[in-house]
Design a protein around this motif. Structure first.
Motif, short mmCIF file in Angstrom:
data_model
loop_
_atom_site.label_atom_id
_atom_site.label_comp_id
_atom_site.label_asym_id
_atom_site.label_seq_id
_atom_site.Cartn_x
_atom_site.Cartn_y
_atom_site.Cartn_z
N THR A 140 1.61 9.35 -6.21
CA THR A 140 1.98 10.75 -5.94
C THR A 140 3.19 11.19 -6.77
O THR A 140 3.27 12.34 -7.18
CB THR A 140 2.27 10.96 -4.44
OG1 THR A 140 3.19 9.97 -3.99
CG2 THR A 140 0.99 10.88 -3.63
N ALA A 146 -0.85 4.06 5.37
CA ALA A 146 -0.47 4.78 4.15
C ALA A 146 -0.90 6.24 4.22
O ALA A 146 -0.18 7.14 3.77
CB ALA A 146 -1.10 4.10 2.92
N VAL A 147 -2.08 6.47 4.80
CA VAL A 147 -2.56 7.85 4.98
C VAL A 147 -1.61 8.61 5.91
O VAL A 147 -1.24 9.76 5.64
CB VAL A 147 -4.00 7.85 5.54
CG1 VAL A 147 -4.40 9.25 5.99
CG2 VAL A 147 -4.97 7.34 4.50
N PHE A 153 0.90 4.21 -3.00
CA PHE A 153 0.72 5.64 -2.74
C PHE A 153 1.90 6.45 -3.28
O PHE A 153 1.71 7.47 -3.93
CB PHE A 153 0.56 5.91 -1.24
CG PHE A 153 0.62 7.37 -0.91
CD1 PHE A 153 -0.48 8.18 -1.12
CD2 PHE A 153 1.80 7.96 -0.46
CE1 PHE A 153 -0.42 9.54 -0.86
CE2 PHE A 153 1.87 9.30 -0.20
CZ PHE A 153 0.75 10.10 -0.41
N LEU A 212 -7.43 12.06 1.73
CA LEU A 212 -7.28 10.72 2.29
C LEU A 212 -7.32 10.75 3.82
O LEU A 212 -7.96 9.89 4.45
CB LEU A 212 -5.95 10.11 1.83
CG LEU A 212 -5.83 9.74 0.35
CD1 LEU A 212 -4.40 9.29 0.03
CD2 LEU A 212 -6.81 8.62 0.00
N ALA A 237 1.46 9.31 4.08
CA ALA A 237 1.21 10.42 3.15
C ALA A 237 1.24 11.75 3.89
O ALA A 237 1.75 12.76 3.38
CB ALA A 237 -0.15 10.22 2.48
N LYS A 258 -3.35 14.10 0.02
CA LYS A 258 -3.18 13.64 1.39
C LYS A 258 -4.30 14.13 2.31
O LYS A 258 -4.80 13.38 3.15
CB LYS A 258 -1.82 14.11 1.90
CG LYS A 258 -1.65 14.04 3.40
CD LYS A 258 -1.71 15.43 4.00
CE LYS A 258 -1.84 15.38 5.49
NZ LYS A 258 -1.43 16.62 6.14
N ILE A 276 0.84 -1.21 0.00
CA ILE A 276 0.00 0.00 0.00
C ILE A 276 0.87 1.25 0.00
O ILE A 276 0.58 2.23 -0.69
CB ILE A 276 -0.96 -0.02 1.21
CG1 ILE A 276 -1.93 -1.20 1.09
CG2 ILE A 276 -1.74 1.29 1.30
CD1 ILE A 276 -2.85 -1.38 2.26
N ILE A 318 -4.22 0.78 5.02
CA ILE A 318 -4.74 2.02 4.43
C ILE A 318 -4.46 3.21 5.34
O ILE A 318 -3.97 4.26 4.89
CB ILE A 318 -6.26 1.88 4.16
CG1 ILE A 318 -6.51 0.84 3.07
CG2 ILE A 318 -6.86 3.23 3.76
CD1 ILE A 318 -7.96 0.47 2.88
#
Length: 539
Positions: free
Chosen positions: A21, A341-342, A17, A193, A345, A190, A13, A338
């Motif tokens: 990006t 990853a957020v 990302f 998300l 980010a 970002k 993941i 997830i």
């Protein structure tokens, strides 16, 4: 608690990302032709776009990881970070945001040097900008180390240091390639998300307790190892002792006043074409930021109830691991991946924004205005900015290694203290006091900055703070035998912010130089109406 989720899923993941990006950054970089493109994205963003990007810049790892963890462990006292950050944004809006947009060009120093001696003021502003950026970068790097260590099961310090180095390298790449345009789009993605992920987790936590906030709070109080009823009122972190109360007061002052002096947030207002769009971006940012900080209340108490204080403090990232552990408790491996990853980010977007602000300040204020005396061509200025990004990235990596394990919300509060001490008094005096002089500006900036750095270095944050239960060091210097702290407060804002205001006034009224009231009147008209601002953006 070192193996949470599936490391391969988490890495996959992350990679997705980063790949998405990087494509966005590469596409955005095609429009980077001038210094205005690199520093301010060509002033091509609309108010809503910039508002979302401001939220993305402002909602850092401290907001997501640090505050959720602080609420989970300390309850009410942790939520004070959310309150302070939000109120601080309102102070920035009412006092400086639009006025700076109307007066400046690329950096905060453009405003400060408008009616003061240009070269010394620009140099002082650049130094303070670099100092604020450094402390903010420390927080993000510390968050990155703890987060990825948790997700990949990395317990060793060396492994976490490698993670910090990778984050720093990605930050350098984003800024070198994309400039402000690429960085802004990363921040927009970002922010969307982050708010969506926090909203999903908030609803999920509330659903566990029948959407009854009282039941959630009761579960957090009753959780094994929690502080009990102390979670619902002040005192779990900032207790009844005089020093604790002064710590709280100092932290609050730094949070509320710091945002108005944060260069990377103020610089975002130069990416819109007009003051009207600046106002629109503020409205969008306040709504997004306000909702997010309400989510942190549920996420924090949810982590305290469902994960537990002991499990949070036993994880590699300690307090910063609360939100990822809550995601794993709620939705297992996929939700954890997830949300991680957020969070990743979040860190990348904020460090990229900080890096471009610091590089713009050095290249535009020091190189072009001080060294080249305003005669540098835009191409060489951008080259210097890119080189500065590499240096800043290297320094941030080294600093992040030392700060690894600290609460990121607290580290950001130190950056706020530096910003409020070194920048805010000079900004307010420049905008609102006609008698303000160059001497006052230099006394205020250098006095606020030096006093802040000295008191931080002499505080328990750096050395001498020991966990009374485990005996382990809670300071940046891990060796418990090293203790050179003499200043009792962990945040110096209570001393340094009033001192900087006093020095600005004292330097102005005691010197032979008189305030340039004609230029002050011009600046007032420009700041309130935007007249002449478009000329200021030409390069």
């Amino acid at each position: 608690m070192t193996d949470v989720g599936e490391p391969l899923v988490n890495v996959a993941i992350f990679v997705v990302f980063v790949a998405v990006t990087l494509v966005v950054v590469l596409r955005a970089s095609r429009g980077n032709r001038t210094a205005a493109d690199f520093y301010a994205g060509g002033r091509s963003f609309t108010g809503p776009q910039n508002g979302i990007a401001i939220a993305g810049d402002y909602l850092s790892a401290a907001s997501f990881l640090g505050i959720a963890g602080a609420i989970a462990v300390y309850g009410y006292d942790g939520f004070l970070y959310s309150i302070g950050f939000l109120v601080a944004w309102l102070v920035a809006l009412l006092l400086v945001a639009e006025l700076l947009r109307n007066t400046g060009r690329f950096t905060m120093a453009d405003v400060l040097s408008f009616r003061l001696a240009e070269r010394p003021v620009r140099l002082a502003a650049a130094i303070s900008t670099l100092a604020v950026s450094f402390f903010y970068l420390l927080a993000q790097m510390a968050g990155a180390g703890g987060l990825v260590a948790l997700l990949l099961g990395i317990d060793s310090t060396a492994g976490q240091n490698v993670v910090i180095a990778v984050v720093g390298t990605l930050m350098i790449l984003y800024v070198l390639v994309g400039g402000m345009k690429g960085t802004t789009w990363v921040q927009i993605i970002k922010a969307c998300l982050l708010v969506a992920g926090a909203a999903v987790m908030t609803v999920w936590v509330l659903a566990r307790y029948g959407f009854n906030l009282s039941d959630l709070l009761g579960a957090a109080v009753a959780a094994p190892g929690s502080a009990g009823d102390a979670l619902l009122g002040p005192g779990a972190q900032y207790g009844a002792t005089g020093t604790s109360r002064l710590n709280f007061l100092s932290l609050s002052l730094a949070l509320v006043l710091g945002t108005a002096g944060l260069p990377h947030v103020l610089m975002r207002f130069y990416t819109v074409p007009s003051s009207r769009e600046a106002r629109r971006s503020v409205v969008w940012a306040i709504w997004i930021i306000g909702f997010f900080y309400l989510f942190t209340l549920v996420l924090g108490y949810g982590a305290g109830a469902l994960v537990g204080k002991e499990a949070i403090l036993a994880a590699p990232g300690k307090v910063n691991s609360a939100a990822p552990l809550l995601a794993y408790e709620l939705g297992g491996t996929i939700l954890l991946g997830i949300i991680a990853a957020v969070a990743f980010a979040t860190i990348l977007a904020v460090v990229a924004g900080l890096a471009i602000t610091a590089s713009a300040s050095f290249a535009h204020d020091v190189y072009a205005s001080v060294i080249k005396r305003g005669k540098a061509d835009p191409a060489s200025e951008v080259r210097v900015a890119r080189l500065t990004v590499v240096v800043i990235g290297a320094v941030a990596i080294v600093g992040g290694i030392f700060a690894n394990g600290q609460n990121v919300a607290f580290l950001v509060a130190l950056a706020f203290a530096v910003a409020a001490s070194a920048n805010l008094p000079t900004i307010l005096y420049s905008l609102f006091w006609p008698r303000f002089t160059t001497r006052g500006a230099l006394w205020s900036m250098y006095g606020g900055l030096v006093s802040c750095l000295v008191l931080i270095a002499s505080s328990p944050v750096v050395s001498g703070k020991v966990d009374p239960v485990t005996g382990a060091s809670l300071s940046m210097i891990r060796d418990t035998s090293v203790d050179f702290s003499w200043f009792p407060l962990e945040n110096p804002g209570l001393v340094t912010i009033p001192l900087a205001f006093l020095l600005g006034w004292l330097g102005s009224v005691t010197g032979r130089e008189r305030g340039n009231e004609r230029r002050a009147a011009q600046m007032e008209v420009r700041s309130l109406t935007g007249a002449g601002a478009e000329k200021a953006v030409e390069h």
